[in-house]
Design a protein around this motif. Structure first.
Motif, PDB file in Angstrom:
ATOM      1  N   THR A   1       0.324  -1.388   0.799  1.00 34.58           N
ATOM      2  CA  THR A   1      -0.124   0.501   0.353  1.00 34.58           C
ATOM      3  C   THR A   1       1.073   1.286   0.007  1.00 34.58           C
ATOM      4  OG1 THR A   1      -1.599  -1.105   0.986  1.00 34.58           O
ATOM      5  CG2 THR A   1      -2.159   1.489   1.197  1.00 34.58           C
ATOM      6  N   LYS A   2       2.195   0.980   0.781  1.00 32.79           N
ATOM      7  CA  LYS A   2       2.779   2.214   0.940  1.00 32.79           C
ATOM      8  C   LYS A   2       3.613   2.475  -0.755  1.00 32.79           C
ATOM      9  CE  LYS A   2       5.627   4.489   4.188  1.00 32.79           C
ATOM     10  NZ  LYS A   2       6.778   4.376   5.505  1.00 32.79           N
ATOM     11  N   ILE A   3       4.051   1.706  -0.811  1.00 27.21           N
ATOM     12  CA  ILE A   3       4.674   1.256  -2.034  1.00 27.21           C
ATOM     13  C   ILE A   3       3.551   2.511  -3.842  1.00 27.21           C
ATOM     14  CG2 ILE A   3       5.282   0.305  -4.316  1.00 27.21           C
ATOM     15  CD1 ILE A   3       6.652  -1.136  -2.299  1.00 27.21           C
ATOM     16  N   ASN A   4       2.295   1.622  -3.527  1.00 25.53           N
ATOM     17  CA  ASN A   4       1.456   2.325  -4.198  1.00 25.53           C
ATOM     18  C   ASN A   4       1.218   3.361  -4.074  1.00 25.53           C
ATOM     19  OD1 ASN A   4       1.165  -0.065  -6.294  1.00 25.53           O
ATOM     20  ND2 ASN A   4       0.294  -1.349  -4.353  1.00 25.53           N
ATOM     21  N   LEU A   5       0.941   4.245  -3.448  1.00 32.11           N
ATOM     22  CA  LEU A   5       0.542   5.559  -2.663  1.00 32.11           C
ATOM     23  C   LEU A   5       2.071   6.548  -3.346  1.00 32.11           C
ATOM     24  CD1 LEU A   5      -0.677   5.074   0.824  1.00 32.11           C
ATOM     25  CD2 LEU A   5      -2.071   5.831  -1.180  1.00 32.11           C
ATOM     26  N   PHE A   6       3.201   5.414  -2.806  1.00 32.02           N
ATOM     27  CA  PHE A   6       4.277   6.109  -3.086  1.00 32.02           C
ATOM     28  C   PHE A   6       4.329   6.367  -4.993  1.00 32.02           C
ATOM     29  CE2 PHE A   6       8.775   6.263  -5.279  1.00 32.02           C
ATOM     30  CZ  PHE A   6       9.806   7.438  -4.810  1.00 32.02           C
ATOM     31  N   LEU A   7       3.873   5.437  -5.922  1.00 28.41           N
ATOM     32  CA  LEU A   7       3.897   5.163  -7.320  1.00 28.41           C
ATOM     33  C   LEU A   7       3.313   6.232  -7.423  1.00 28.41           C
ATOM     34  CD1 LEU A   7       4.461   1.577  -7.642  1.00 28.41           C
ATOM     35  CD2 LEU A   7       6.449   3.508  -8.164  1.00 28.41           C
ATOM     36  N   ASN A   8       1.556   6.232  -6.406  1.00 25.09           N
ATOM     37  CA  ASN A   8       0.795   7.373  -7.427  1.00 25.09           C
ATOM     38  C   ASN A   8       1.123   8.853  -7.250  1.00 25.09           C
ATOM     39  OD1 ASN A   8      -1.121   5.031  -7.624  1.00 25.09           O
ATOM     40  ND2 ASN A   8      -1.621   4.843  -5.389  1.00 25.09           N
ATOM     41  N   ALA A   9       1.991   9.164  -6.102  1.00 26.52           N
ATOM     42  CA  ALA A   9       2.312  10.732  -6.147  1.00 26.52           C
ATOM     43  C   ALA A   9       3.665  10.454  -8.095  1.00 26.52           C
ATOM     44  CB  ALA A   9       3.145  10.596  -5.489  1.00 26.52           C
ATOM     45  N   LEU A  10       4.488   9.844  -7.991  1.00 24.81           N
ATOM     46  CA  LEU A  10       5.289   9.772  -9.047  1.00 24.81           C
ATOM     47  C   LEU A  10       4.557   9.351 -10.617  1.00 24.81           C
ATOM     48  CD1 LEU A  10       8.574   9.293  -9.962  1.00 24.81           C
ATOM     49  CD2 LEU A  10       7.450   6.522 -10.175  1.00 24.81           C
ATOM     50  N   TYR A  11       3.374   9.478 -10.953  1.00 27.52           N
ATOM     51  CA  TYR A  11       2.932   9.396 -12.026  1.00 27.52           C
ATOM     52  C   TYR A  11       2.014  10.529 -12.244  1.00 27.52           C
ATOM     53  CZ  TYR A  11       2.767   3.795 -10.877  1.00 27.52           C
ATOM     54  OH  TYR A  11       2.489   2.719 -10.958  1.00 27.52           O
ATOM     55  N   GLN A  12       1.869  10.988 -11.323  1.00 23.24           N
ATOM     56  CA  GLN A  12       0.921  12.907 -11.760  1.00 23.24           C
ATOM     57  C   GLN A  12       2.864  13.426 -12.623  1.00 23.24           C
ATOM     58  OE1 GLN A  12      -1.628  13.184 -11.329  1.00 23.24           O
ATOM     59  NE2 GLN A  12      -1.312  11.002 -10.340  1.00 23.24           N
ATOM     60  N   GLN A  13       3.953  13.312 -11.737  1.00 19.87           N
ATOM     61  CA  GLN A  13       5.039  13.455 -12.560  1.00 19.87           C
ATOM     62  C   GLN A  13       5.135  13.836 -13.902  1.00 19.87           C
ATOM     63  OE1 GLN A  13       8.347  12.938 -11.057  1.00 19.87           O
ATOM     64  NE2 GLN A  13       8.338  13.192  -8.799  1.00 19.87           N
ATOM     65  N   PRO A  14       6.276  13.730 -15.079  1.00 18.06           N
ATOM     66  CA  PRO A  14       6.211  14.225 -16.063  1.00 18.06           C
ATOM     67  C   PRO A  14       6.592  12.429 -16.597  1.00 18.06           C
ATOM     68  CG  PRO A  14       7.162  15.685 -15.920  1.00 18.06           C
ATOM     69  CD  PRO A  14       6.504  15.588 -14.939  1.00 18.06           C
ATOM     70  N   LEU A  15       5.832  11.692 -17.973  1.00 25.09           N
ATOM     71  CA  LEU A  15       6.477  10.400 -17.807  1.00 25.09           C
ATOM     72  C   LEU A  15       7.852  10.579 -18.517  1.00 25.09           C
ATOM     73  CD1 LEU A  15       5.537   7.804 -18.656  1.00 25.09           C
ATOM     74  CD2 LEU A  15       4.097   8.442 -21.342  1.00 25.09           C
ATOM     75  N   LYS A  16       8.444  11.172 -18.754  1.00 21.28           N
ATOM     76  CA  LYS A  16      10.171  10.555 -19.002  1.00 21.28           C
ATOM     77  C   LYS A  16      10.499  10.327 -17.543  1.00 21.28           C
ATOM     78  CE  LYS A  16      13.828  12.311 -21.552  1.00 21.28           C
ATOM     79  NZ  LYS A  16      14.464  13.237 -22.524  1.00 21.28           N
ATOM     80  N   ASN A  17      10.316  11.349 -16.816  1.00 21.17           N
ATOM     81  CA  ASN A  17      10.603  11.087 -15.397  1.00 21.17           C
ATOM     82  C   ASN A  17      10.240  10.180 -14.326  1.00 21.17           C
ATOM     83  OD1 ASN A  17      11.243  13.422 -15.494  1.00 21.17           O
ATOM     84  ND2 ASN A  17      10.282  14.257 -14.206  1.00 21.17           N
ATOM     85  N   GLN A  18       8.619   9.450 -14.692  1.00 21.83           N
ATOM     86  CA  GLN A  18       8.474   8.820 -14.129  1.00 21.83           C
ATOM     87  C   GLN A  18       9.458   7.091 -15.302  1.00 21.83           C
ATOM     88  OE1 GLN A  18       4.328   7.628 -15.108  1.00 21.83           O
ATOM     89  NE2 GLN A  18       3.983   9.162 -15.328  1.00 21.83           N
ATOM     90  N   LEU A  19       9.602   7.352 -16.328  1.00 16.73           N
ATOM     91  CA  LEU A  19      10.275   5.892 -16.846  1.00 16.73           C
ATOM     92  C   LEU A  19      11.459   5.851 -16.812  1.00 16.73           C
ATOM     93  CD1 LEU A  19       9.642   6.418 -20.493  1.00 16.73           C
ATOM     94  CD2 LEU A  19       8.706   4.809 -19.245  1.00 16.73           C
ATOM     95  N   SER A  20      12.178   7.099 -15.736  1.00 12.56           N
ATOM     96  CA  SER A  20      14.182   6.897 -15.659  1.00 12.56           C
ATOM     97  C   SER A  20      13.555   6.491 -14.242  1.00 12.56           C
ATOM     98  CB  SER A  20      13.872   8.383 -15.585  1.00 12.56           C
ATOM     99  OG  SER A  20      15.801   8.979 -14.868  1.00 12.56           O
ATOM    100  N   PHE A  21      12.676   6.855 -13.470  1.00 13.19           N
ATOM    101  CA  PHE A  21      12.518   6.235 -12.260  1.00 13.19           C
ATOM    102  C   PHE A  21      12.190   4.732 -12.090  1.00 13.19           C
ATOM    103  CE2 PHE A  21      10.651   4.239  -8.264  1.00 13.19           C
ATOM    104  CZ  PHE A  21      11.783   4.313  -7.309  1.00 13.19           C
ATOM    105  N   ALA A  22      11.716   4.250 -12.908  1.00  9.26           N
ATOM    106  CA  ALA A  22      11.156   3.121 -13.030  1.00  9.26           C
ATOM    107  C   ALA A  22      11.984   2.249 -13.473  1.00  9.26           C
ATOM    108  CB  ALA A  22       9.893   2.542 -14.460  1.00  9.26           C
ATOM    109  N   ALA A  23      13.372   2.510 -14.285  1.00  9.44           N
ATOM    110  CA  ALA A  23      14.390   2.209 -15.307  1.00  9.44           C
ATOM    111  C   ALA A  23      15.535   0.945 -14.269  1.00  9.44           C
ATOM    112  CB  ALA A  23      15.401   2.954 -16.320  1.00  9.44           C
TER     113      ALA A  23
END
Length: 125
Positions: free
Chosen positions: A49-71
């Motif tokens: 749950t805590k991980i998904n809350l963190f990721l939901n905040a990440l999803y508000q950032q530009p897609l390029k930032n999301q991809l960079s974090f997920a890589a």
């Protein structure tokens, strides 16, 4: 092995703090930043749950930032239910996180695809 109560929901959990590599929590990706509020173990459900809350905040950032974090998590296997996918009507429905880690669109119009309606391709990572 130590038996503890989850600091969030008080559920009983086994913590292998003496050998963190053998602990159940080591199966999850280290997505969450360590901070001063992380003082003791959480159960698997509360951790997810805590991980998904963190990721939901990440999803508000530009897609390029999301991809960079997920890589940096692209090689994390196996798939984790309620993180990489959920079960819906006996089908695995992949999460946005799964697609970000993969880094490309399969062009199958997937439900949680982050690449929908965007010109960003895998070449632009």
């Amino acid at each position: 092995m130590t038996i503890l109560a989850c600091s969030q929901c008080q559920a009983t959990l086994n913590c292998n703090v003496d050998d963190i590599n053998a602990c159940w929590c080591n199966e999850l990706p280290a997505i969450l930043p360590l901070d001063s509020t992380t003082t003791s173990c959480l159960c698997r459900d509360c951790t997810l749950t805590k991980i998904n809350l963190f990721l939901n905040a990440l999803y508000q950032q530009p897609l390029k930032n999301q991809l960079s974090f997920a890589a940096s998590f692209s090689s994390h296997n196996p798939l984790i239910e309620n993180l990489d996918y959920t079960m819906q009507n006996n089908y695995m429905v992949f999460s946005r996180w799964f697609f970000l880690k993969r880094g490309t669109c399969c062009k199958n119009n997937c439900k949680n695809c982050p690449f929908k309606n965007t010109k960003l391709t895998s070449d632009a990572k």
